[in-house]
Design an enzyme around this catalytic site. Sequence first.
Site, mmCIF file in Angstrom:
data_model
loop_
_atom_site.group_PDB
_atom_site.id
_atom_site.type_symbol
_atom_site.label_atom_id
_atom_site.label_comp_id
_atom_site.label_asym_id
_atom_site.label_seq_id
_atom_site.Cartn_x
_atom_site.Cartn_y
_atom_site.Cartn_z
ATOM 1 N N LYS A 427 86.777 31.651 8.473
ATOM 2 C CA LYS A 427 85.749 32.130 9.398
ATOM 3 C C LYS A 427 84.617 31.120 9.488
ATOM 4 O O LYS A 427 84.161 30.591 8.470
ATOM 5 C CB LYS A 427 85.209 33.477 8.915
ATOM 6 C CG LYS A 427 83.990 33.976 9.677
ATOM 7 C CD LYS A 427 83.293 35.102 8.927
ATOM 8 C CE LYS A 427 81.837 35.186 9.340
ATOM 9 N NZ LYS A 427 81.075 36.159 8.547
ATOM 10 N N TRP A 528 84.657 41.115 13.580
ATOM 11 C CA TRP A 528 83.629 42.088 13.968
ATOM 12 C C TRP A 528 82.227 41.717 13.474
ATOM 13 O O TRP A 528 81.420 42.592 13.184
ATOM 14 C CB TRP A 528 83.987 43.502 13.478
ATOM 15 C CG TRP A 528 85.419 43.838 13.646
ATOM 16 C CD1 TRP A 528 86.085 44.032 14.815
ATOM 17 C CD2 TRP A 528 86.399 43.981 12.595
ATOM 18 N NE1 TRP A 528 87.414 44.304 14.580
ATOM 19 C CE2 TRP A 528 87.635 44.275 13.220
ATOM 20 C CE3 TRP A 528 86.344 43.917 11.206
ATOM 21 C CZ2 TRP A 528 88.799 44.490 12.495
ATOM 22 C CZ3 TRP A 528 87.503 44.120 10.488
ATOM 23 C CH2 TRP A 528 88.707 44.405 11.126
ATOM 24 N N HIS A 529 81.951 40.432 13.411
ATOM 25 C CA HIS A 529 80.621 40.004 12.961
ATOM 26 C C HIS A 529 79.775 39.524 14.130
ATOM 27 O O HIS A 529 78.995 38.590 14.009
ATOM 28 C CB HIS A 529 80.752 38.905 11.892
ATOM 29 C CG HIS A 529 81.398 39.391 10.630
ATOM 30 N ND1 HIS A 529 81.780 38.545 9.600
ATOM 31 C CD2 HIS A 529 81.739 40.639 10.219
ATOM 32 C CE1 HIS A 529 82.329 39.256 8.628
ATOM 33 N NE2 HIS A 529 82.314 40.520 8.977
ATOM 34 N N TYR A 530 79.939 40.165 15.279
ATOM 35 C CA TYR A 530 79.156 39.755 16.435
ATOM 36 C C TYR A 530 77.693 40.141 16.231
ATOM 37 O O TYR A 530 77.346 41.082 15.526
ATOM 38 C CB TYR A 530 79.693 40.376 17.729
ATOM 39 C CG TYR A 530 80.325 41.740 17.606
ATOM 40 C CD1 TYR A 530 81.706 41.891 17.633
ATOM 41 C CD2 TYR A 530 79.539 42.868 17.453
ATOM 42 C CE1 TYR A 530 82.292 43.138 17.534
ATOM 43 C CE2 TYR A 530 80.117 44.121 17.348
ATOM 44 C CZ TYR A 530 81.490 44.252 17.390
ATOM 45 O OH TYR A 530 82.060 45.489 17.278
ATOM 46 N N HIS A 531 76.823 39.382 16.891
ATOM 47 C CA HIS A 531 75.383 39.554 16.707
ATOM 48 C C HIS A 531 74.653 38.960 17.906
ATOM 49 O O HIS A 531 75.223 38.211 18.690
ATOM 50 C CB HIS A 531 74.928 38.877 15.413
ATOM 51 C CG HIS A 531 75.380 37.449 15.274
ATOM 52 N ND1 HIS A 531 76.673 37.111 14.912
ATOM 53 C CD2 HIS A 531 74.735 36.276 15.477
ATOM 54 C CE1 HIS A 531 76.793 35.788 14.883
ATOM 55 N NE2 HIS A 531 75.639 35.261 15.235
#
Length: 594
Positions: A427, A528-531
């Site tokens: 990642k 799912w680490h959108y920001h």
Amino acid sequence: MALDTKLFLSLFLLSFCLATLITSSQGDYRFWQQQLPFIRRASSFSSISSSKSTRSNGGEKKFDYIVVGGGTAGCPLATTLSRNYSVLLLERGGVPFANINVSLLSNFHLTLVDTSPASASQFFVSTDGVFNARARVLGGGTSINAGFYTRASTSYVKRVGWDAKLVNESYPWVEKQIVHEPVFEPWQRAVRDGLLEVGISPNNGFTYDHVYGTKIGGTIFDKYGRRHTAAELLASGNSQNLHVLIHARVQKILFDTTGKKPRAIGVIFKDENGVNHEAFISRRRKSEIIVTCGAIGSPQMLLLSGIGPKEDLKKLNISVVQDNKFVGKHISDNPLNTIFVPLNRPVKQSLIETVGITKMGVYIEASSGYSQSPDSIHCHHGVASAEIGQLSTIPPKRRTQEAIEAFKRNKKDLPHEAFHGGFILAKLAYPRSKGHLRLNNTNPDDNPIVTFNYFSHPKDLQKCMKGIKIVEKLVRSKHFLNYTKCDKQTLDKLLNMSVTANVNMIPKHTNDTKSLKQFCKDTVITIWHYHGGCHVGQVVNKDYKVRGVHRLRVIDGSTFRQSPGTNPQATVMMLGRYMGVKILRDRLGRSAGI
């Protein structure tokens, strides 16, 4: 297999599932009823607002704070504020406690592939062609994620300007209630030893801290494989002040626009029966509405309420409350690429426990093994797909949700051996590629249109290639040889296998393993680490107050310019607690007692 043997196995599986369901439901029922009596269905709002004990001088209940979104940040925030003030927490989904797909580690992947309207996860596809999910349940992302818990680095805390002392008080508040040391499985031990062997050192052992090298992080799954979510933090709230409504789908924020600046005064929400309700904050000077709907939901909620780019709002006939061109802009997702490693022995299921934190801006993690129940064998698993070469037979442009559902119904049973494998995850830490979010329509239940622009910045591709090279070394390390033989020829096969294993709508280029750049582009998926979308300095100020309006804040991952730590859930929960304490101290001073 003989008919009586099949019948026996079917009855065994049925009895096992029923036993699990009864046991977990009874335990969750007690927790739900006894420790969280203030959680009610949205349709009960009229009884709350008409209660004589809570009625204001105006004849209706008004709250000191309305928190929109009962997720990772919203639960600890509402809990903390309820210490001294009345709080209404509105969550569009249900509760996680009686849902065994949410509660059990062994069923982790089942929630993600459940696309029914009642699912705890809401499926969406970014315009990049990457399948994704956003939480639709009390507890938010902590109810559907892989459970890994690790703090942000000290440099991150300093960079964003948080009070380090209060940060270091807020993390333990979360950890004491729902975080555990993982049961360190042999596969995860092999990953750790392999990372050390290829130079991702030192060995930092078990720690919540973000430090270079290899470490074991925390988890919100206990030793029995039961998930503990941010929703459980509500048990620390003041039950006299805290009102939590589930299945409360907020439509928009209401404003008084008669003054120099618009002032947030309340919200409109639908209950589970589709009936509209209005809830209002009191006229006390520091009463507020706080949006905590996450990186997708918070910018969407601001746009629906009339805060955003004027021209975009007018196209949908949304009345402009505040023209702000930055709402929904500069949204990011940390791209993930995985390599599937088939193993020569069964391994126990494990989600993320070990992480290699490199100085080149790449994180290496791993997961392994999946439940072998009939339900799990008959569905695709998204991020950790065991369907090698099966779903990939559907051409990318035809991978609509309907096509995927048809595939799931008609495909052949998976061999159990497909579950005897692991995924190595690479990642990117701080992607430079930026995207944007805009409304699809004015229905808050529908997903907005999201574009992440994965690898649009060339330095992101360079980092990805470096990460894949680390993974190549890792799967050849002597510790991995105990699980699988992996020479150069086998590694090429693994890369080609992984191209088809990673499920997205991007055209594939198999048999091109020499081009790691192409491999990165072909196999990108999400973790799912959108920001972003409501950045500090553009949409909100340093106290998370929305610029240009009164009595409105946004407190969640949508305000982050970079995702904190290797996995953000710890810091998002911390931020909810941190800002709750900060608001109380700013409002009450020493008398806050917190």
